[in-house]
Design a protein around this motif. Structure first.
Motif, PDB file in Angstrom:
ATOM      1  N   TYR A   1      11.992   4.080   0.775  1.00 20.53           N
ATOM      2  CA  TYR A   1      10.663   3.954   1.380  1.00 20.53           C
ATOM      3  C   TYR A   1      10.820   3.659   2.863  1.00 20.53           C
ATOM      4  CZ  TYR A   1      11.778  -0.992   1.190  1.00 20.53           C
ATOM      5  OH  TYR A   1      12.399  -2.192   1.358  1.00 20.53           O
ATOM      6  N   ARG A   2       9.755   3.833   3.609  1.00 17.58           N
ATOM      7  CA  ARG A   2       9.696   3.459   5.020  1.00 17.58           C
ATOM      8  C   ARG A   2       8.400   2.683   5.238  1.00 17.58           C
ATOM      9  NH1 ARG A   2      14.276   4.624   5.185  1.00 17.58           N
ATOM     10  NH2 ARG A   2      15.413   5.971   6.621  1.00 17.58           N
ATOM     11  N   ILE A   3       8.488   1.574   5.970  1.00 17.54           N
ATOM     12  CA  ILE A   3       7.317   0.745   6.227  1.00 17.54           C
ATOM     13  C   ILE A   3       6.677   1.143   7.544  1.00 17.54           C
ATOM     14  CG2 ILE A   3       6.538  -1.618   6.735  1.00 17.54           C
ATOM     15  CD1 ILE A   3       8.683  -2.645   4.857  1.00 17.54           C
ATOM     16  N   ARG A   4       5.383   1.419   7.508  1.00 21.37           N
ATOM     17  CA  ARG A   4       4.641   1.722   8.718  1.00 21.37           C
ATOM     18  C   ARG A   4       4.288   0.432   9.464  1.00 21.37           C
ATOM     19  NH1 ARG A   4       1.560   6.135  10.110  1.00 21.37           N
ATOM     20  NH2 ARG A   4       1.698   6.927   7.956  1.00 21.37           N
ATOM     21  N   ARG A   5       3.801  -0.583   8.720  1.00 19.82           N
ATOM     22  CA  ARG A   5       3.430  -1.864   9.328  1.00 19.82           C
ATOM     23  C   ARG A   5       3.403  -2.919   8.230  1.00 19.82           C
ATOM     24  NH1 ARG A   5      -2.382   0.828  10.896  1.00 19.82           N
ATOM     25  NH2 ARG A   5      -2.546   2.006   8.947  1.00 19.82           N
ATOM     26  N   LYS A   6       3.593  -4.144   8.658  1.00 19.19           N
ATOM     27  CA  LYS A   6       3.640  -5.277   7.738  1.00 19.19           C
ATOM     28  C   LYS A   6       2.923  -6.447   8.398  1.00 19.19           C
ATOM     29  CE  LYS A   6       7.042  -8.458   5.714  1.00 19.19           C
ATOM     30  NZ  LYS A   6       6.902  -9.553   6.679  1.00 19.19           N
ATOM     31  N   MET A   7       2.084  -7.129   7.639  1.00 21.05           N
ATOM     32  CA  MET A   7       1.326  -8.255   8.161  1.00 21.05           C
ATOM     33  C   MET A   7       1.435  -9.457   7.209  1.00 21.05           C
ATOM     34  SD  MET A   7      -2.096  -6.128   9.331  1.00 21.05           S
ATOM     35  CE  MET A   7      -2.923  -7.593   9.900  1.00 21.05           C
TER      36      MET A   7
ATOM     37  N   ASN B   1       0.847  -1.189   0.000  1.00 19.94           N
ATOM     38  CA  ASN B   1       0.000   0.000   0.000  1.00 19.94           C
ATOM     39  C   ASN B   1       0.888   1.247   0.000  1.00 19.94           C
ATOM     40  OD1 ASN B   1      -2.383   1.586   0.248  1.00 19.94           O
ATOM     41  ND2 ASN B   1      -2.003   1.784   2.436  1.00 19.94           N
ATOM     42  N   ASP B   2       0.896   1.931  -1.129  1.00 17.88           N
ATOM     43  CA  ASP B   2       1.800   3.067  -1.315  1.00 17.88           C
ATOM     44  C   ASP B   2       1.163   4.365  -0.820  1.00 17.88           C
ATOM     45  OD1 ASP B   2       4.018   4.533  -2.123  1.00 17.88           O
ATOM     46  OD2 ASP B   2       3.312   4.717  -4.185  1.00 17.88           O
ATOM     47  N   GLY B   3       0.843   4.396   0.468  1.00 11.26           N
ATOM     48  CA  GLY B   3       0.260   5.605   1.051  1.00 11.26           C
ATOM     49  C   GLY B   3      -1.057   5.991   0.423  1.00 11.26           C
ATOM     50  N   SER B   4      -1.869   5.018   0.041  1.00 13.46           N
ATOM     51  CA  SER B   4      -3.128   5.304  -0.635  1.00 13.46           C
ATOM     52  C   SER B   4      -4.068   6.088   0.284  1.00 13.46           C
ATOM     53  CB  SER B   4      -3.797   3.996  -1.062  1.00 13.46           C
ATOM     54  OG  SER B   4      -4.984   4.257  -1.764  1.00 13.46           O
ATOM     55  N   PRO B   5      -4.675   7.167  -0.231  1.00  7.35           N
ATOM     56  CA  PRO B   5      -5.550   8.009   0.609  1.00  7.35           C
ATOM     57  C   PRO B   5      -6.948   7.422   0.812  1.00  7.35           C
ATOM     58  CG  PRO B   5      -5.444   8.916  -1.595  1.00  7.35           C
ATOM     59  CD  PRO B   5      -4.497   7.749  -1.576  1.00  7.35           C
TER      60      PRO B   5
ATOM     61  N   VAL C   1       0.883 -11.346   1.886  1.00  7.43           N
ATOM     62  CA  VAL C   1       1.703 -10.422   2.672  1.00  7.43           C
ATOM     63  C   VAL C   1       1.254  -9.007   2.321  1.00  7.43           C
ATOM     64  CG1 VAL C   1       4.026  -9.577   3.163  1.00  7.43           C
ATOM     65  CG2 VAL C   1       3.662 -12.010   2.654  1.00  7.43           C
ATOM     66  N   ILE C   2       0.879  -8.234   3.325  1.00  7.21           N
ATOM     67  CA  ILE C   2       0.453  -6.859   3.071  1.00  7.21           C
ATOM     68  C   ILE C   2       1.387  -5.894   3.804  1.00  7.21           C
ATOM     69  CG2 ILE C   2      -1.944  -7.492   2.669  1.00  7.21           C
ATOM     70  CD1 ILE C   2      -2.620  -6.491   5.474  1.00  7.21           C
ATOM     71  N   VAL C   3       1.711  -4.815   3.124  1.00  2.00           N
ATOM     72  CA  VAL C   3       2.658  -3.829   3.653  1.00  2.00           C
ATOM     73  C   VAL C   3       2.040  -2.450   3.512  1.00  2.00           C
ATOM     74  CG1 VAL C   3       4.978  -2.863   3.466  1.00  2.00           C
ATOM     75  CG2 VAL C   3       4.585  -5.276   2.905  1.00  2.00           C
ATOM     76  N   ASP C   4       2.145  -1.649   4.557  1.00  2.00           N
ATOM     77  CA  ASP C   4       1.643  -0.272   4.541  1.00  2.00           C
ATOM     78  C   ASP C   4       2.830   0.670   4.642  1.00  2.00           C
ATOM     79  OD1 ASP C   4      -0.181   1.811   4.525  1.00  2.00           O
ATOM     80  OD2 ASP C   4      -0.451   1.790   6.705  1.00  2.00           O
ATOM     81  N   LEU C   5       3.111   1.403   3.577  1.00  3.30           N
ATOM     82  CA  LEU C   5       4.222   2.345   3.594  1.00  3.30           C
ATOM     83  C   LEU C   5       3.838   3.608   4.362  1.00  3.30           C
ATOM     84  CD1 LEU C   5       5.666   2.073  -0.033  1.00  3.30           C
ATOM     85  CD2 LEU C   5       6.250   0.754   2.021  1.00  3.30           C
ATOM     86  N   LEU C   6       4.850   4.276   4.880  1.00  2.00           N
ATOM     87  CA  LEU C   6       4.626   5.441   5.737  1.00  2.00           C
ATOM     88  C   LEU C   6       3.899   6.562   4.999  1.00  2.00           C
ATOM     89  CD1 LEU C   6       5.239   6.356   8.633  1.00  2.00           C
ATOM     90  CD2 LEU C   6       7.349   7.391   7.776  1.00  2.00           C
ATOM     91  N   ARG C   7       4.189   6.711   3.721  1.00  4.28           N
ATOM     92  CA  ARG C   7       3.535   7.732   2.890  1.00  4.28           C
ATOM     93  C   ARG C   7       3.614   7.263   1.451  1.00  4.28           C
ATOM     94  NH1 ARG C   7       7.272  10.495  -0.001  1.00  4.28           N
ATOM     95  NH2 ARG C   7       9.416  10.636   0.765  1.00  4.28           N
TER      96      ARG C   7
END
Length: 327
Positions: free
Chosen positions: A321-327, A63-67, A85-91
């Motif tokens: 990039y920076r990862i906010r969270r990963k599951m 997820n590339d910082g999707s609004p 695997v799901i990843v949420d980028l910081l922004r």
């Protein structure tokens, strides 16, 4: 399906059967941006494909910082699944940084990248795998008919020209985001320490054998393309300043031309003053040269400043990039 081959396609690895390919693991890397409504259908289509073909696989969605609600949808889809695997980028870092993140997280022997808009039907993964079985390092899907808008079409053609000039892309090789890459090339790309990754260029720099296979390209099911004129312009800027010395060479040539013109202009005014004289000696020459050279100096400083800013980013920010969270 019709197939084309690029010029740099000698020395492929030995051909492998499709049954041999079932011994390998495939990582599907998908950058996610403004696609909350499409994601359930995308995962369903991928599940249908892998249910039919029984390839060992993992699906990595970044997820590339999707609004929009894309991350919430990804969390719902993740429940009870080990292959997802799901990843949420910081922004929002951009598509290439999101794919770069997916490359670094992927554990498969082959990595397949595709967009999140279902314009690349998951059923078309099979032709990519079949072509990769012939021994190519990288295989790109070549669309029978592109369903892109006018802006993206023009931008793609210009970026394609840059790829030929800067990365020695074979002229008959078509680059797309729908591709399969061998593990060795993925590892080579991941070894780069850059704040401005450009995935196609890095693949061309590190791969040896490249192929195309014709695949379907469908209309976007929901929403509009995220490729705007601004997005394409930023990508072109990234390619030119991060992977090319063209601006510096251009300014060098321009400086040489300017110096020659200034010499000619100075000679003209010198001869004119000797023959006709002048009311204010040196005034025309001084005004012309000062205006001309000040403009050139500002251009050179702006170009050097752009390189310095990008160098500073690469040195001070080790990751793109920076990862906010990963599951």
């Amino acid at each position: 399906m019709s197939q084309i081959k690029g010029k740099r396609q000698t020395g492929q690895k030995p051909n492998q059967s499709i049954e041999d390919m079932r011994n390998y693991k495939f990582s599907i890397v998908i950058p996610v941006y403004k696609s909350a409504a499409i994601l359930p259908r995308l995962i369903e289509s991928l599940d249908i494909f892998f249910g039919e073909h029984r390839y060992l696989h993992e699906i990595i969605l970044v997820n590339d910082g999707s609004p929009d609600e894309s991350w919430d949808v990804l969390q719902q889809l993740k429940q009870g699944r080990d292959d997802l695997v799901i990843v949420d980028l910081l922004r929002n870092y951009g598509q290439h940084s999101a794919v770069f993140c997916g490359f670094q997280l992927a554990s498969g022997d082959f990595v397949i990248t595709m967009d999140d808009d279902l314009q690349n039907p998951p059923s078309e993964i099979e032709p990519l795998i079949q072509k990769a079985a012939e021994g190519y390092d990288v295989v790109f899907g070549k669309f029978e008919q592109k369903m892109h808008g006018l802006v993206r079409g023009i931008g793609s053609k210009f970026i394609g020209w840059l790829n030929v000039k800067l990365f020695n892309k074979p002229t008959d090789l078509t680059l797309t985001n729908f591709r399969i890459v061998r593990r060795e090339v993925v590892d080579a790309v991941c070894s780069y320490r850059t704040n401005f990754p450009y995935i196609p260029g890095l693949l061309l720099l590190n791969g040896k054998t490249f192929g195309n296979v014709t695949v379907l390209h469908e209309q976007r099911e929901d929403g509009q393309s995220n490729y705007t004129a601004k997005t394409i312009a930023k990508l072109v800027w990234r390619i030119i300043f991060n992977y090319s010395s063209f601006p510096m060479r251009f300014v060098c040539v321009m400086g040489t031309v300017v110096a020659f013109l200034a010499f000619c202009l100075g000679g003209f005014y010198l001869i004119k003053s000797l023959i006709q004289g002048t009311e204010v000696p040196g005034w025309p020459t001084l005004v012309v040269l000062l205006s001309f050279f000040q403009g050139v100096m500002l251009l050179i400083l702006a170009m050097v400043g752009e390189y310095l800013v990008r160098l500073m980013h690469d040195v001070s920010i080790p990751e793109s990039y920076r990862i906010r969270r990963k599951m």
